[in-house]
Design an enzyme around this catalytic site. Structure first.
Site, PDB file in Angstrom:
ATOM      1  N   ASP A  38       0.845  -1.180   0.000  1.00  0.00           N
ATOM      2  CA  ASP A  38       0.000   0.000   0.000  1.00  0.00           C
ATOM      3  C   ASP A  38       0.891   1.243   0.000  1.00  0.00           C
ATOM      4  O   ASP A  38       2.106   1.143  -0.158  1.00  0.00           O
ATOM      5  CB  ASP A  38      -0.973  -0.018   1.185  1.00  0.00           C
ATOM      6  CG  ASP A  38      -0.273  -0.009   2.544  1.00  0.00           C
ATOM      7  OD1 ASP A  38       0.935   0.312   2.613  1.00  0.00           O
ATOM      8  OD2 ASP A  38      -0.941  -0.323   3.546  1.00  0.00           O
ATOM      9  N   PHE A  39       0.321   2.398   0.205  1.00  0.00           N
ATOM     10  CA  PHE A  39       1.075   3.648   0.129  1.00  0.00           C
ATOM     11  C   PHE A  39       2.188   3.738   1.171  1.00  0.00           C
ATOM     12  O   PHE A  39       3.129   4.506   1.006  1.00  0.00           O
ATOM     13  CB  PHE A  39       0.135   4.855   0.261  1.00  0.00           C
ATOM     14  CG  PHE A  39      -0.484   4.970   1.631  1.00  0.00           C
ATOM     15  CD1 PHE A  39       0.113   5.752   2.611  1.00  0.00           C
ATOM     16  CD2 PHE A  39      -1.648   4.285   1.943  1.00  0.00           C
ATOM     17  CE1 PHE A  39      -0.448   5.849   3.873  1.00  0.00           C
ATOM     18  CE2 PHE A  39      -2.211   4.380   3.210  1.00  0.00           C
ATOM     19  CZ  PHE A  39      -1.603   5.167   4.177  1.00  0.00           C
TER      20      PHE A  39
END
Length: 160
Positions: A38-39
């Protein structure tokens, strides 16, 4: 720039792309890539499902049950079959991060009637990151059916 050359010889053993079965458990290596995170650089939770699906598929393959061949063989015994995940319980214990090398470990717990119960772990070294129990059902023509003898024999042989 650093240049390296391949080392050749009988002492070099490359791991099989589908993993290996050791002591009744299938082990498969997975590297975490940017696309798996994810980020924040941590593996997105749903991607563990993909890693474990590959582990289950490769476990069957190394036991001699490649899915294409299996499909053709069981078409005669039970037409129009599919394996479906009936239920799955997951425990997320620790995060994996980009560039980690993970070991996806899969082993059968029970083979009963129309389903197979499997245990799976995703590990980084000695750390267990994710634990799962997966019940896979054998379905034919839209209904649960007893697992064909050929598949049952393969899975029970691995229950040692």
């Amino acid at each position: 720039m650093v240049l390296t050359r391949a080392i050749e010889g009988p002492h070099l053993t490359l791991p099989h792309i589908d993993g290996a079965i050791r002591d009744g458990r299938h082990h498969m290596q997975v590297r975490v890539y940017y696309e798996d995170t994810d980020f924040s650089g941590i593996v997105y939770h749903a991607n563990y499902l993909r890693f474990m699906e590959r582990g289950r598929t490769n476990h069957l393959r190394l036991m001699g049950a490649e899915q294409n061949a299996l499909f053709e063989e069981t078409q005669e015994e039970t037409g129009g079959f599919a394996f479906v995940v009936r239920s799955m319980t997951l425990d997320f214990l620790k995060p994996a991060r980009m560039d980690d090398m993970l070991d996806v470990v899969t082993w059968p717990i029970a083979v009963k009637g129309a389903s197979i119960m499997l245990a799976q772990e995703v590990r980084r070294g000695d750390d267990v990151l994710v634990k799962a129990q997966v019940r896979v059902a054998f379905v034919s023509q839209g209904r649960a059916q007893p697992i064909p003898k050929s598949i049952r024999a393969l899975m029970k042989a691995d229950l040692a």
